[in-house]
Design an enzyme around this catalytic site. Structure first.
Site, PDB file in Angstrom:
ATOM      1  N   ARG A  16     -51.509 -29.695  30.650  1.00 53.13           N
ATOM      2  CA  ARG A  16     -50.656 -30.800  31.113  1.00 53.13           C
ATOM      3  C   ARG A  16     -50.559 -30.931  32.635  1.00 53.13           C
ATOM      4  O   ARG A  16     -49.938 -31.858  33.142  1.00 53.13           O
ATOM      5  CB  ARG A  16     -49.253 -30.672  30.487  1.00 53.13           C
ATOM      6  CG  ARG A  16     -49.256 -31.085  29.013  1.00 53.13           C
ATOM      7  CD  ARG A  16     -47.876 -31.038  28.425  1.00 53.13           C
ATOM      8  NE  ARG A  16     -47.416 -29.657  28.246  1.00 53.13           N
ATOM      9  CZ  ARG A  16     -46.138 -29.303  28.209  1.00 53.13           C
ATOM     10  NH1 ARG A  16     -45.193 -30.209  28.369  1.00 53.13           N
ATOM     11  NH2 ARG A  16     -45.806 -28.038  28.043  1.00 53.13           N
ATOM     12  N   GLY A  80     -53.145 -15.809  21.579  1.00 52.62           N
ATOM     13  CA  GLY A  80     -51.690 -15.634  21.565  1.00 52.62           C
ATOM     14  C   GLY A  80     -51.221 -14.556  22.529  1.00 52.62           C
ATOM     15  O   GLY A  80     -52.015 -13.776  23.063  1.00 52.62           O
TER      16      GLY A  80
END
Ligand code: UD1
Ligand code: CA
Length: 461
Positions: A16, A80
């Site tokens: 983003r 993760g």
């Protein structure tokens, strides 16, 4: 007390930000985001600091190499946060406390982390948590009836009842490494995101009968992460606000602390006043009673007591530095470049550029002038529009202007040259030979007047 080892997770992509630069290298103040996290680790006196890289690993590692005590571990692919820690496991000595940080969370204070380390008492898992009005997206702290921590449940895996919990995991924990290494081996990815969650260590700790402590933080800025340019700008303001407050606590008077940018080290004496929209870079020292007008940009400069910089002054000391002497008056719209050294009570006015030059006490260059590679004596008056022609296209040469010389307006001083003490240079002169002390030197065509001169008229056809 056990040694502290820090692991900084910095393998994520940062989609983003819409940037080709890895997120953790985006700048906050004078450093990349991850640079702030590394500094926090230093302030904690970390024994080892391990940075986990993945996306843009080469760039991140290249930007940080040369920092002592840093180690890099690569995580490829990124499966993760638990998987990230599994990659670091081989380099973590099992006798310490591991503090887990993220490279995109820049403003955590070392005393907060020290308190978290202390809360482990060397043998417990300690989580930094926060109450949020809108906890959407975060891992929730699930507590047992007696208030003790039972688990962290990720938002995507949480039931509606769990989603109603407002206490969230900040992403920061301190954990005895010996236990962490055992728990990391037990992680699985059977969850909504099919990731290896570091947060699952909580349920292993509880299952093994260990106490889990949650330290609740009341300052959200300290655990705020950067995912977007908007969040980066918000944290920049928070960071600048902190710096402004620290200055005001020392007594510095800021006209508006919301309009200050410090991107380096700013050292201030007593009774310093700084007007709005100033930017400070590198190392800037302001002596007692210094006043800085609005819209000044200062880097690598020492400004001595009582000096005044008026609006829109630009000072770039570079690696050589700039000094401004006591009670000097500079600006508005002045430009001081590397190696400019001004003595006491020097005046430098608007649109004057000074580079690699020394101006002795009381010298003045008040308007529209250039001094490069010059040694200017005491009380010299350097006229408007005058320049040192210090560069012959290949080499630079020095101009020496001895004490009490008066250089008129619009002169060109062709270096190398020395103007003898007390001399006067007539306005509009191009001086290419040295001049004697006390002499008046003028180099220009004689003025000619033709009386009753008729300008040519247009020929009529
Ligand atoms: C994580 C926590 C969540 C917490 C939140 C706080 C887990 C599973 N969840 O969620 O409980 O509320 O942080 O912000 O830990 N990273 C890697 N490698 C990976 C994945 C992530 O290095 O494989 C790094 C990221 O670059 C980032 C940090 O780890 O710096 C946290 O990752 P992120 O994806 O933001 O975690 P969340 O899912 O938001
Ligand atoms: Ca996150």
């Amino acid at each position: 007390m056990k040694a502290v080892d820090v692991v900084i997770m910095a393998a994520g992509k940062g989609t983003r930000m819409h940037s080709s630069m890895p997120k953790v290298l985006q700048q906050l103040g004078d450093k990349p985001l991850v640079g702030h996290v590394i500094d926090t680790a230093k302030a904690l006196s970390a024994r080892h600091t391990v940075v986990i890289t993945g996306h843009g690993a080469e760039q991140v590692e290249a930007a940080l190499t040369g920092q002592p005590g840093l180690r890099f571990v690569r995580q490829m692919p990124q499966l993760g946060t638990g998987h990230a820690l599994q990659q670091a496991a081989p380099v973590l000595p099992d006798d310490g406390i591991t503090v887990v940080l993220s490279g995109d969370v820049p403003l955590t204070q070392s005393d907060t982390l020290q308190a978290l380390v202390d809360a482990t008492q060397g043998e417990r898992l300690a989580l930094l948590t926060l109450e949020m009005n809108d906890p959407t997206g975060y891992g929730r702290i699930v507590r047992q009836a007696d208030g003790s921590v039972q688990a962290i449940v990720e938002h995507k895996d949480a039931s509606d009842a769990q989603r109603a919990i407002r206490e969230i995991y900040s992403g920061i924990m301190a954990v005895p490494t010996r236990l962490l290494l055992l728990w990391l081996q037990r992680l699985t990815n059977d969850n909504a995101q099919q990731e290896y969650y570091l947060t699952d260590v909580v349920k292993f700790a509880v299952a093994d009968g260990h106490t889990v402590v949650a330290q609740v933080l009341h300052d959200p800025v300290q655990v705020a992460g950067v995912n977007t340019p908007v969040q980066l700008a918000e944290l920049e303001r928070a960071y600048q606000w902190r710096r402004a407050q620290a200055l005001m606590v020392q007594g510095v008077r800021l006209r508006d602390p919301a309009r200050l940018d410090v991107r380096g080290e700013l050292i201030c004496g007593r009774d310093v006043e700084i007007d709005v929209n100033c930017v400070f870079q590198g190392r800037v020292e302001l002596g007692d009673n210094v006043r800085i007008g609005p819209n000044c940009v200062l880097s690598n400069v020492r400004i001595e007591a009582g000096a005044v910089l008026q609006a829109f002054t630009c000072v770039d000391g570079g690696s050589e530095g700039v000094t401004v002497g006591p009670r000097a008056a500079v600006g508005p719209f002045a430009r001081l470049r590397p190696g400019a050294h001004l003595g006491a009570e020097v005046h430098v006015g608007n649109f004057v550029e000074i580079k690699n030059s020394t101006l002795a006490d009381g010298a003045k260059a008040n308007h529209l002038a250039y001094l490069g590679d010059a040694t200017v004596g005491e009380r010299v008056n350097y006229g408007a529009g005058s320049i040192t022609a210090n560069y012959d296209g290949a080499n630079k040469h020095r101009t020496v202007i001895e004490a009490d010389v008066h250089v008129g307006s619009n002169c060109v001083l062709v270096a190398p040259i020395t103007l003898g003490a007390g001399g006067t240079i007539g306005g509009g002169s191009t001086i290419s030979k040295s001049t004697e002390p006390g002499a008046l030197t003028v180099v220009r065509a004689k003025q000619v007047s033709i009386p009753h001169w008729k300008r040519p008229a247009k020929i009529k056809k």
